[in-house]
Each structure stands twice: as C-alpha cells, then as structure tokens.
Design a protein around this motif. Structure first.
Motif, PDB file in Angstrom:
ATOM      1  N   TRP A  46      19.409  29.267  36.048  1.00 40.32           N
ATOM      2  CA  TRP A  46      18.334  28.725  36.876  1.00 40.32           C
ATOM      3  C   TRP A  46      17.547  29.803  37.614  1.00 40.32           C
ATOM      4  CZ3 TRP A  46      16.374  24.022  36.645  1.00 40.32           C
ATOM      5  CH2 TRP A  46      17.114  23.047  36.003  1.00 40.32           C
ATOM      6  N   ALA A  47      18.003  31.045  37.564  1.00 37.28           N
ATOM      7  CA  ALA A  47      17.286  32.110  38.265  1.00 37.28           C
ATOM      8  C   ALA A  47      15.930  32.385  37.637  1.00 37.28           C
ATOM      9  CB  ALA A  47      18.133  33.379  38.285  1.00 37.28           C
ATOM     10  N   THR A  48      15.826  32.311  36.315  1.00 33.19           N
ATOM     11  CA  THR A  48      14.560  32.606  35.641  1.00 33.19           C
ATOM     12  C   THR A  48      13.455  31.632  36.034  1.00 33.19           C
ATOM     13  OG1 THR A  48      15.799  33.547  33.795  1.00 33.19           O
ATOM     14  CG2 THR A  48      13.487  33.020  33.406  1.00 33.19           C
ATOM     15  N   PRO A  49      13.658  30.309  35.969  1.00 35.90           N
ATOM     16  CA  PRO A  49      12.573  29.419  36.405  1.00 35.90           C
ATOM     17  C   PRO A  49      12.201  29.593  37.869  1.00 35.90           C
ATOM     18  CG  PRO A  49      14.215  28.170  35.190  1.00 35.90           C
ATOM     19  CD  PRO A  49      14.763  29.543  35.389  1.00 35.90           C
ATOM     20  N   VAL A  50      13.186  29.823  38.719  1.00 35.47           N
ATOM     21  CA  VAL A  50      12.899  29.994  40.146  1.00 35.47           C
ATOM     22  C   VAL A  50      12.078  31.260  40.381  1.00 35.47           C
ATOM     23  CG1 VAL A  50      13.975  30.429  42.390  1.00 35.47           C
ATOM     24  CG2 VAL A  50      14.885  28.657  40.907  1.00 35.47           C
ATOM     25  N   VAL A  51      12.437  32.338  39.702  1.00 35.94           N
ATOM     26  CA  VAL A  51      11.688  33.594  39.841  1.00 35.94           C
ATOM     27  C   VAL A  51      10.260  33.421  39.331  1.00 35.94           C
ATOM     28  CG1 VAL A  51      11.525  35.955  38.962  1.00 35.94           C
ATOM     29  CG2 VAL A  51      13.681  35.116  39.867  1.00 35.94           C
ATOM     30  N   LEU A  52      10.073  32.698  38.225  1.00 34.32           N
ATOM     31  CA  LEU A  52       8.719  32.462  37.709  1.00 34.32           C
ATOM     32  C   LEU A  52       7.874  31.662  38.687  1.00 34.32           C
ATOM     33  CD1 LEU A  52       9.441  31.688  33.965  1.00 34.32           C
ATOM     34  CD2 LEU A  52       8.182  33.636  34.862  1.00 34.32           C
ATOM     35  N   VAL A  53       8.460  30.657  39.324  1.00 34.59           N
ATOM     36  CA  VAL A  53       7.711  29.861  40.300  1.00 34.59           C
ATOM     37  C   VAL A  53       7.351  30.712  41.515  1.00 34.59           C
ATOM     38  CG1 VAL A  53       7.896  27.928  41.913  1.00 34.59           C
ATOM     39  CG2 VAL A  53       8.596  27.636  39.543  1.00 34.59           C
ATOM     40  N   PHE A  54       8.297  31.505  42.008  1.00 28.50           N
ATOM     41  CA  PHE A  54       7.995  32.380  43.144  1.00 28.50           C
ATOM     42  C   PHE A  54       6.958  33.435  42.784  1.00 28.50           C
ATOM     43  CE2 PHE A  54      12.331  31.571  45.264  1.00 28.50           C
ATOM     44  CZ  PHE A  54      11.802  30.492  45.958  1.00 28.50           C
ATOM     45  N   TRP A  55       7.036  33.977  41.581  1.00 29.49           N
ATOM     46  CA  TRP A  55       6.068  34.986  41.140  1.00 29.49           C
ATOM     47  C   TRP A  55       4.676  34.373  41.045  1.00 29.49           C
ATOM     48  CZ3 TRP A  55       6.328  37.748  35.726  1.00 29.49           C
ATOM     49  CH2 TRP A  55       5.457  38.838  35.718  1.00 29.49           C
TER      50      TRP A  55
ATOM     51  N   LEU B 245      10.165  25.544  32.025  1.00 26.08           N
ATOM     52  CA  LEU B 245      11.470  26.120  31.701  1.00 26.08           C
ATOM     53  C   LEU B 245      12.583  25.395  32.459  1.00 26.08           C
ATOM     54  CD1 LEU B 245      12.426  28.338  29.833  1.00 26.08           C
ATOM     55  CD2 LEU B 245      12.341  29.913  31.731  1.00 26.08           C
ATOM     56  N   ALA B 246      12.314  25.013  33.702  1.00 22.57           N
ATOM     57  CA  ALA B 246      13.299  24.235  34.464  1.00 22.57           C
ATOM     58  C   ALA B 246      13.486  22.856  33.844  1.00 22.57           C
ATOM     59  CB  ALA B 246      12.860  24.109  35.918  1.00 22.57           C
ATOM     60  N   ALA B 247      12.400  22.237  33.400  1.00 22.59           N
ATOM     61  CA  ALA B 247      12.516  20.931  32.745  1.00 22.59           C
ATOM     62  C   ALA B 247      13.285  21.055  31.437  1.00 22.59           C
ATOM     63  CB  ALA B 247      11.129  20.353  32.484  1.00 22.59           C
ATOM     64  N   TYR B 248      13.078  22.139  30.720  1.00 23.31           N
ATOM     65  CA  TYR B 248      13.815  22.366  29.474  1.00 23.31           C
ATOM     66  C   TYR B 248      15.309  22.529  29.747  1.00 23.31           C
ATOM     67  CZ  TYR B 248      15.488  24.713  25.276  1.00 23.31           C
ATOM     68  OH  TYR B 248      16.212  25.061  24.172  1.00 23.31           O
ATOM     69  N   ARG B 249      15.652  23.181  30.839  1.00 25.00           N
ATOM     70  CA  ARG B 249      17.064  23.349  31.179  1.00 25.00           C
ATOM     71  C   ARG B 249      17.682  22.050  31.698  1.00 25.00           C
ATOM     72  NH1 ARG B 249      17.656  28.232  29.689  1.00 25.00           N
ATOM     73  NH2 ARG B 249      16.765  30.032  30.703  1.00 25.00           N
ATOM     74  N   PHE B 250      16.864  21.202  32.319  1.00 26.46           N
ATOM     75  CA  PHE B 250      17.361  19.975  32.942  1.00 26.46           C
ATOM     76  C   PHE B 250      17.449  18.816  31.951  1.00 26.46           C
ATOM     77  CE2 PHE B 250      16.815  16.299  35.890  1.00 26.46           C
ATOM     78  CZ  PHE B 250      17.977  16.490  36.601  1.00 26.46           C
ATOM     79  N   VAL B 251      16.443  18.704  31.072  1.00 31.25           N
ATOM     80  CA  VAL B 251      16.356  17.584  30.141  1.00 31.25           C
ATOM     81  C   VAL B 251      16.492  18.110  28.721  1.00 31.25           C
ATOM     82  CG1 VAL B 251      14.862  15.732  29.302  1.00 31.25           C
ATOM     83  CG2 VAL B 251      14.804  16.368  31.703  1.00 31.25           C
ATOM     84  N   PRO B 252      17.368  17.532  27.899  1.00 31.40           N
ATOM     85  CA  PRO B 252      17.459  17.985  26.511  1.00 31.40           C
ATOM     86  C   PRO B 252      16.165  17.682  25.748  1.00 31.40           C
ATOM     87  CG  PRO B 252      19.113  16.282  26.981  1.00 31.40           C
ATOM     88  CD  PRO B 252      18.333  16.504  28.225  1.00 31.40           C
ATOM     89  N   MET B 253      15.684  18.666  25.006  1.00 36.50           N
ATOM     90  CA  MET B 253      14.433  18.539  24.262  1.00 36.50           C
ATOM     91  C   MET B 253      14.649  18.967  22.822  1.00 36.50           C
ATOM     92  SD  MET B 253      11.736  20.168  26.944  1.00 36.50           S
ATOM     93  CE  MET B 253      11.670  19.645  28.623  1.00 36.50           C
ATOM     94  N   ASP B 254      13.701  18.604  21.961  1.00 38.27           N
ATOM     95  CA  ASP B 254      13.800  19.030  20.574  1.00 38.27           C
ATOM     96  C   ASP B 254      13.329  20.480  20.434  1.00 38.27           C
ATOM     97  OD1 ASP B 254      11.151  18.536  21.083  1.00 38.27           O
ATOM     98  OD2 ASP B 254      10.741  17.584  19.156  1.00 38.27           O
ATOM     99  N   ASP B 255      13.346  20.991  19.211  1.00 38.63           N
ATOM    100  CA  ASP B 255      13.051  22.406  18.985  1.00 38.63           C
ATOM    101  C   ASP B 255      11.603  22.768  19.304  1.00 38.63           C
ATOM    102  OD1 ASP B 255      15.622  22.869  18.200  1.00 38.63           O
ATOM    103  OD2 ASP B 255      15.197  22.627  16.052  1.00 38.63           O
TER     104      ASP B 255
ATOM    105  N   ALA C 280       8.195  25.278  25.764  1.00 33.29           N
ATOM    106  CA  ALA C 280       8.715  25.552  27.106  1.00 33.29           C
ATOM    107  C   ALA C 280       9.010  27.035  27.293  1.00 33.29           C
ATOM    108  CB  ALA C 280       9.978  24.735  27.358  1.00 33.29           C
ATOM    109  N   HIS C 281       9.338  27.747  26.236  1.00 34.51           N
ATOM    110  CA  HIS C 281       9.560  29.190  26.335  1.00 34.51           C
ATOM    111  C   HIS C 281       8.278  29.986  26.110  1.00 34.51           C
ATOM    112  CE1 HIS C 281      13.798  28.080  25.920  1.00 34.51           C
ATOM    113  NE2 HIS C 281      14.012  29.201  26.595  1.00 34.51           N
ATOM    114  N   LEU C 282       7.297  29.387  25.432  1.00 31.78           N
ATOM    115  CA  LEU C 282       6.045  30.093  25.151  1.00 31.78           C
ATOM    116  C   LEU C 282       5.142  30.165  26.381  1.00 31.78           C
ATOM    117  CD1 LEU C 282       4.429  31.420  22.860  1.00 31.78           C
ATOM    118  CD2 LEU C 282       3.382  29.191  22.457  1.00 31.78           C
ATOM    119  N   ILE C 283       5.126  29.123  27.198  1.00 27.66           N
ATOM    120  CA  ILE C 283       4.252  29.101  28.377  1.00 27.66           C
ATOM    121  C   ILE C 283       4.593  30.224  29.362  1.00 27.66           C
ATOM    122  CG2 ILE C 283       3.557  27.739  30.383  1.00 27.66           C
ATOM    123  CD1 ILE C 283       3.742  25.268  28.609  1.00 27.66           C
ATOM    124  N   PRO C 284       5.864  30.466  29.705  1.00 27.91           N
ATOM    125  CA  PRO C 284       6.138  31.607  30.589  1.00 27.91           C
ATOM    126  C   PRO C 284       5.772  32.945  29.960  1.00 27.91           C
ATOM    127  CG  PRO C 284       8.048  30.163  30.499  1.00 27.91           C
ATOM    128  CD  PRO C 284       7.084  29.664  29.485  1.00 27.91           C
TER     129      PRO C 284
END
Length: 101
Positions: free
Chosen positions: A26-35, A64-74, A80-84
């Motif tokens: 969860w550190a990566t999504p939090v750091v992206l939001v703070f950044w 990215l947080a939503a991807y970690r929280f909710v299971p998603m397809d490929d 979710a990884h391309l946007i960051p």
C-alpha cells in the motif's frame, strides 16, 4: 551501493516479518497520491503540464489502490498500472521543462 543496501533491508524485513507485506503493497499508491498532491501545493495550477502530471499521479494512486483492493481482470490491471507510469513520465517531462524555463 545504497540501492543494494536498501533492497537488502526491505527483503530482510519481509523475511523476518512477513506480516509487514501489506505496508509495502500500500505504500506505492499512498506515495503516488502524496506526490500528485504536492505538485499542486508547490506549483499551483499555473503550469498546465505540471497540473496534468499531478492529476495523473493522483489518478494513478487511486487506480492502483483500487486494483489492490478489488480483484480485476488482466486488462483492467494493466490500465491500473499504466496510469501511474504515464503520470510519472508526464511529471518528469514537466520537471524538465520547469528547469529549462
């Protein structure tokens, strides 16, 4: 050498304390939001490229947080990884233009 020591400390902490893994996940999504938020705090909305980078970093952190929280397809996971990644690229591009102006 610093990078090697840092990676060793992270893997050592994960080996000794496996319950700390969610903190690293969860550190990566939090750091992206703070950044992304810091882009608006430090540079306001005067520069449209910096604003776009900040918005993409915020959106990337939330997706990215939503991807970690909710299971998603490929495909959704790839987006979710391309946007960051795009947000980081735009922020680096904006930083380059701020330095040269």
């Amino acid at each position: 050498m610093t990078l090697l020591i840092g990676v060793s400390l992270v893997f050592g902490a994960l080996a000794l304390y496996p319950q700390i893994l969610p903190v690293f996940e969860w550190a990566t999504p939090v750091v992206l939001v703070f950044w992304g938020t810091s882009r608006f705090y430090f540079f306001e909305v005067d520069d449209s490229l910096t604003s776009a980078g900040g918005c993409l970093l915020l959106l990337g952190g939330f997706t990215l947080a939503a991807y970690r929280f909710v299971p998603m397809d490929d495909l959704t996971g790839a987006v979710a990884h391309l946007i960051p990644a795009i947000g980081i690229f735009v922020e680096l591009f904006a930083n380059h233009h701020r330095d040269h102006d």
